[in-house]
Design a protein around this motif. Structure first.
Motif, PDB file in Angstrom:
ATOM      1  N   THR A 374       0.835  -1.201   0.000  1.00  0.00           N
ATOM      2  CA  THR A 374       0.000   0.000   0.000  1.00  0.00           C
ATOM      3  C   THR A 374       0.870   1.252   0.000  1.00  0.00           C
ATOM      4  O   THR A 374       1.055   1.888   1.035  1.00  0.00           O
ATOM      5  CB  THR A 374      -0.909   0.016   1.240  1.00  0.00           C
ATOM      6  OG1 THR A 374      -0.085  -0.098   2.404  1.00  0.00           O
ATOM      7  CG2 THR A 374      -1.899  -1.148   1.220  1.00  0.00           C
ATOM      8  N   ILE A 395       0.680  -1.472  -9.756  1.00  0.00           N
ATOM      9  CA  ILE A 395      -0.245  -2.610  -9.613  1.00  0.00           C
ATOM     10  C   ILE A 395       0.283  -3.781 -10.455  1.00  0.00           C
ATOM     11  O   ILE A 395       0.344  -4.919  -9.984  1.00  0.00           O
ATOM     12  CB  ILE A 395      -1.678  -2.229 -10.066  1.00  0.00           C
ATOM     13  CG1 ILE A 395      -2.278  -1.177  -9.140  1.00  0.00           C
ATOM     14  CG2 ILE A 395      -2.578  -3.463 -10.118  1.00  0.00           C
ATOM     15  CD1 ILE A 395      -3.621  -0.620  -9.604  1.00  0.00           C
ATOM     16  N   LEU A 433      -7.864  -1.686  -7.523  1.00  0.00           N
ATOM     17  CA  LEU A 433      -7.016  -2.197  -6.445  1.00  0.00           C
ATOM     18  C   LEU A 433      -7.721  -3.331  -5.701  1.00  0.00           C
ATOM     19  O   LEU A 433      -8.937  -3.415  -5.676  1.00  0.00           O
ATOM     20  CB  LEU A 433      -6.708  -1.064  -5.461  1.00  0.00           C
ATOM     21  CG  LEU A 433      -5.866   0.086  -6.022  1.00  0.00           C
ATOM     22  CD1 LEU A 433      -5.987   1.319  -5.139  1.00  0.00           C
ATOM     23  CD2 LEU A 433      -4.400  -0.341  -6.137  1.00  0.00           C
TER      24      LEU A 433
END
Ligand code: DGT
Ligand code: CA
Ligand code: CA
Ligand code: ZN
Length: 580
Positions: A374, A395, A433
């Motif tokens: 994160t 990602i 996400l």
């Protein structure tokens, strides 16, 4: 000397040089040395012994010599040289939030301030009113910062105290005749700050143990020295000291002593009342009949609690917060072994020190099933926050690295800033996400309604899965922002959003009583380390201690669940929002 201690010595050197007004190149050289030493995954002393100091990143021949000097003599001659000109007490000023070396230098040169006490006087007498760079607002905030430092003075953060206690206990275990060493006091109760350390031990020859205790490395002063009790002022690293009390107790009354010296005082007072009602006396030697008669229990804590018709109370609960009304031991109280993953951490993509793969490896070594990566969002520019296009690449990076670790699930996440009126990424991006941490980093005001409104906005967002370090406090440094935890935890429960117990020893946020309130309101908690380096993943223990102090059980904590259950938690919130 530990890596952290060496790092701190160079940081202070850099601070002193900066206050002195040295050029930034030189200052930064020592800052870089400090950072390298602080980040080192291996023991500095081993590196030095192999003669490999100069091969470390950012460390040249001159710095390597300084490190060797520090390891050999315990200090730096350059520091002594500088402090002949720059008072070392100026370093006190840097504890105040918002006061850096530049401002400290200004206060020193322009107003002759050399210590915290003097700064306080100077402010009270209006002496800063016409100093450039010190507006009314900034003076107010310095005044608040000083009173905060004062109120926390003398109390050490749990994380630091834990490490010190560990090392002292180890040293004691090495003394011949010592058969058991245990921590007591606020450390054993897992309090967020610790006034002094209390250790108990069982040994054949008390006097010999106390003798050895008063001579362990780092003892600055011996405060008490007797056949069964010793007390020292320990300075394990420059500028940071703590009192340590040691008591040598007989094996047959160890339980009574451990119970007594674990406290808290309030818990013990209540327990003693309970004993008195039965015509008994409870003290550090045991539970006995008041007329000086028979000893009822003393060898173990369990026997003492049992005799008083109580279940054994875990130390973290001994705060007179309802634990004496327990009729049976709390079932499924959270333990470190129950934790299956860590859902808040940073990598080199933003301000972390380690790569995705390095974090994954450490997580596997800890026995985790899953982690979430994160990194910061774009508004956290100083923390290297990711712009939307970079986030998309990141990602993809996480998913690519994930393939190398089939035994661990890596969730691609982000720590998105909660701005004044919106989140730092649009929903379309958040939707891509696996896991979203939301947190307030800027504009923490004193207005409880405004703060609460911002937090609620994040909780209501279908993609936000956990509200991180909700109150923003930094222990001993910055007070919690006012926040309506009751309202927030109700909203969190209703929307299926977790509330974080940030496990960093600097934060422990939510704190114990807030976590308990949140749980009582039906909210799910999530304990995350917010690690910015691999070893920080080990701070999970402090989050668990805080959770136990908040009476949290396994079912209250999201990251005790399986990865499928965590994914279901995320999916349920999104589905509920879609159905609205
Ligand atoms: P701290 O050191 O301020 O973080 O907090 P504690 O809880 O470690 O307190 P400390 O070191 O003064 O004493 C350790 C324990 O010993 C305390 O929790 C309870 C027990 N104790 C010490 N003095 C007294 C006392 O005067 N009365 C009672 N009932 N217990 C005491
Ligand atoms: Ca204590
Ligand atoms: Ca004590
Ligand atoms: Zn974070």
């Amino acid at each position: 000397m530990t890596n952290a201690e060496a790092a701190r010595a160079f940081d202070e050197l850099a601070d002193l040089l900066e206050i002195k007004g040295e050029d930034s190149f030189r200052v930064n050289t020592y800052r870089r040395v400090a950072r390298t030493l602080g980040d080192l995954a291996v023991e500095l002393t081993d590196v030095a012994a192999r003669g490999e100091l100069a091969a470390l990143p950012g460390i040249g021949k001159a710095s390597a010599e300084k490190i060797e000097e520090l390891l050999r003599t315990g200090k730096l001659a350059l520091r002594d040289e500088i402090t002949r000109e720059v008072p070392a007490t100026l370093l006190e000023l840097l504890q105040v939030q918002g006061l850096g070396p530049k401002k400290a230098a200004l206060l020193w040169r322009e107003r002759g301030v050399t210590s915290l006490a003097q700064l306080k006087q100077c402010i009270e007498s209006g002496g800063l009113a016409d100093l450039r760079g010190f507006g009314k607002k900034s003076i107010d905030s310095i005044r608040q910062g000083i009173s905060f430092v004062e109120s926390s003075a003398g109390r050490s953060r749990l994380g630091w105290a834990w490490g010190v206690a560990q090392r002292v206990a180890e040293a004691l275990r090495g003394i011949p005749g010592v058969t058991r060493v245990e921590p007591a006091g606020s450390l054993r109760r897992g309090c967020e700050t610790v006034g002094d350390l209390d250790l108990l031990c069982i040994a054949d020859d008390g006097a010999a143990v106390v003798d050895a205790f008063t001579r362990i490395a780092g003892v600055e002063a011996v405060l008490a020295h007797g056949p069964t009790k010793g007390s020292i002022r320990l300075t394990p690293e420059a500028g940071r000291s703590i009192q340590v009390d040691l008591r040598v107790v007989p094996a047959e009354s160890f339980g009574a002593a451990w119970q007594y010296f674990t406290g808290s005082k309030q818990h013990n007072v209540r327990l003693r009342e309970r004993a008195v009602k039965r015509g008994w006396t409870l003290n550090e030697y045991g539970l006995s009949e008041s007329d000086g008669g028979r000893v009822i229990a003393s060898r173990t804590e369990e026997e003492i609690y049992k005799a008083l018709r109580l279940p054994w109370v875990p130390p973290e609960l001994r705060e007179d917060r309802g634990e004496l009304e327990l009729t049976e031991a709390p079932t499924d109280l959270l333990t470190l072994e129950m934790i299956r993953g860590d859902l808040h951490m940073h990598t080199t993509a933003s301000d972390g020190k380690a790569t995705i793969a390095e974090m994954a490896q450490r997580a596997i070594a800890r026995g985790y099933q899953y982690i979430a990566i994160t990194d910061h969002s774009q508004s956290s520019a100083v923390a290297g926050g990711l712009k939307p296009d970079r986030l998309l690449e990141h990602i993809a990076d996480v998913r690519r690295v994930a393939r190398d670790f089939p035994q661990l699930t890596l969730l691609a996440g982000a720590e998105v800033d909660i701005l004044s009126d919106r989140l730092d990424y649009p929903d379309e991006l958040l939707a891509q996400l696996d896991w979203v941490v939301a947190s307030i980093h800027f504009g923490m005001g004193h207005d409880i309604e405004a703060n609460t409104r911002r937090a609620l906005m994040a909780i209501e967002n279908p993609y936000v899965n956990v509200l991180a370090h909700p109150t923003g406090r930094l222990i001993n440094k910055r007070e919690a922002m006012p926040l309506d935890i009751d309202a927030i935890s109700r909203a969190a429960a209703r929307t299926g959003t977790a509330l974080e117990i940030n496990a960093s020893a600097y934060r422990l946020d939510l704190r114990d009583v807030h976590a308990r309130l949140a749980r009582d309101n039906g909210a799910t908690l999530c304990i995350d380390t917010d690690a910015h380096a691999v070893e920080q993943l080990d701070q999970m223990r402090f989050g668990v201690l805080t959770a136990r102090r908040g009476w949290l059980r396994r079912q209250d904590v999201l990251n005790t669940r399986t990865i499928d259950e965590v994914r279901a938690f995320v999916a349920a919130k999104r589905a509920a929002a879609g159905g609205r």
